[in-house]
Scaffold this motif. Structure first.
Motif, short mmCIF file in Angstrom:
data_model
loop_
_atom_site.label_atom_id
_atom_site.label_comp_id
_atom_site.label_asym_id
_atom_site.label_seq_id
_atom_site.Cartn_x
_atom_site.Cartn_y
_atom_site.Cartn_z
N LEU A 107 0.86 -1.18 0.00
CA LEU A 107 0.00 0.00 0.00
C LEU A 107 0.90 1.23 0.00
O LEU A 107 1.89 1.27 0.72
CB LEU A 107 -0.90 0.02 1.25
N GLU A 133 -0.04 -1.79 -6.64
CA GLU A 133 -1.40 -2.34 -6.58
C GLU A 133 -2.45 -1.43 -5.95
O GLU A 133 -3.59 -1.43 -6.37
CB GLU A 133 -1.38 -3.67 -5.80
N GLU A 134 -2.04 -0.67 -4.93
CA GLU A 134 -3.04 0.15 -4.23
C GLU A 134 -2.40 1.44 -3.75
O GLU A 134 -1.34 1.43 -3.12
CB GLU A 134 -3.61 -0.62 -3.05
N TRP A 136 -3.53 5.18 -1.81
CA TRP A 136 -4.52 6.03 -1.17
C TRP A 136 -4.00 7.46 -1.23
O TRP A 136 -2.83 7.71 -0.92
CB TRP A 136 -4.71 5.67 0.31
N TYR A 148 -7.22 4.03 -4.99
CA TYR A 148 -6.94 3.63 -6.37
C TYR A 148 -6.43 2.20 -6.36
O TYR A 148 -5.49 1.87 -5.63
CB TYR A 148 -5.90 4.55 -7.00
N ARG A 149 -7.04 1.36 -7.22
CA ARG A 149 -6.65 -0.05 -7.31
C ARG A 149 -6.67 -0.49 -8.78
O ARG A 149 -7.26 0.17 -9.62
CB ARG A 149 -7.61 -0.92 -6.50
N GLU A 150 -6.07 -1.63 -9.04
CA GLU A 150 -5.99 -2.23 -10.37
C GLU A 150 -5.22 -1.34 -11.34
O GLU A 150 -5.79 -0.75 -12.26
CB GLU A 150 -7.39 -2.53 -10.91
N TYR A 156 -5.28 3.86 -13.10
CA TYR A 156 -5.92 2.86 -12.25
C TYR A 156 -7.32 2.59 -12.76
O TYR A 156 -8.06 3.52 -13.10
CB TYR A 156 -5.95 3.33 -10.79
N MET A 170 -6.36 -3.59 0.55
CA MET A 170 -6.90 -4.74 -0.15
C MET A 170 -6.22 -6.04 0.31
O MET A 170 -6.88 -7.05 0.50
CB MET A 170 -6.69 -4.52 -1.65
#
Length: 184
Positions: A107, A133-134, A136, A148-150, A156, A170
Motif C-alpha cells: 500500500l 497495486e493500491e 490512497w 486507487y486499485r488495479e 488505475y 486490499m
C-alpha cells in the motif's frame, strides 16, 4: 531554430549530486521522471495524520509488513519519489542493500494538502505505470480518502472515495482504519 533538449537525470546522477554537495544534505527533493522536484514543507495536519497512520499500521503489522515513512521508492532509473507512507514486504534487512521497488509495495499513501494536484496528475500515473497495486490519497482539502486499485499503464481501473466508515488495504482486510477519525 534548434529543438530544445531536456536532460533527464538518472537515480545514479541524483545520488552523485548529493555526494558531491550539489544537493545539500538537508534538501527536501525527490526524483520524478528524471526531474529533481522540491518537496513542500510538511504542515501539522500532514505530520499528525502521517504519524497516526504509521502508528496504527505498525501496531497491526505482526511481521506481515513494514511501515516505510517518507523514504525513497526506486521505481526505475529516472524516478525515486518519497511517498508519505508505504506498507512494504519484509524482511527489513533487504532494504539495507537497496530501496524498495514497486514489487515490494503493499500500500502506498500520499497525504495531499498543497500537493493534491501534483499527487494526482504526476505521481499517481507514475505509480500506476509501475504496477503499484493500491494507492490512497488522503485528500486533506476535501476531507476524504481516494482509493486507487488495479493499475495499468494508463492509470488505475478503479477509484473510490471514502469519507466515513472503515477502510483497509486490499491485501489485509483486517487492518481497518476509522476514516472519519483519521480525517478530523
Amino acid at each position: 531554430m534548434p529543438a530544445s533538449i531536456t536532460h533527464r537525470f538518472t537515480v545514479e546522477d541524483y545520488y552523485r549530486m548529493a555526494e558531491t554537495g550539489i544537493l545539500k544534505p538537508d534538501a527536501r527533493v525527490e526524483l520524478i521522471e528524471g526531474e529533481i522536484v522540491d518537496m513542500m514543507p510538511i504542515g501539522p495536519f500532514h505530520a499528525g495524520a502521517g504519524s497516526e497512520l504509521s502508528a496504527f499500521f505498525a501496531c497491526l503489522a505482526q511481521g506481515r509488513w513494514l511501515v516505510w515513512n517518507q523514504y525513497p521508492l526506486r521505481i526505475d532509473e529516472h524516478s525515486e519519489p518519497q511517498p508519505d507512507l508505504m506498507l512494504i514486504r519484509p524482511p527489513a534487512k533487504k532494504y539495507k542493500q537497496s530501496h524498495p521497488t514497486p514489487e515490494d509495495v503493499i500500500l502506498l499513501v500520499e497525504i495531499s494538502d498543497t500537493t493534491l494536484r501534483r499527487d494526482r496528475e504526476i505521481k499517481l500515473p507514475l505509480y500506476a505505470k509501475a504496477g503499484i497495486e493500491e494507492v490512497w490519497i488522503l485528500n486533506v482539502p476535501e476531507k476524504q480518502i481516494e482509493v486507487y486499485r488495479e493499475p495499468n499503464y494508463l492509470g488505475y481501473e478503479t477509484k473510490s472515495v471514502v469519507r466515513d466508515g472503515r477502510l483497509a488495504p486490499m491485501a489485509f482486510p483486517d487492518a481497518e482504519i476509522d476514516v472519519q477519525d483519521l480525517l478530523q
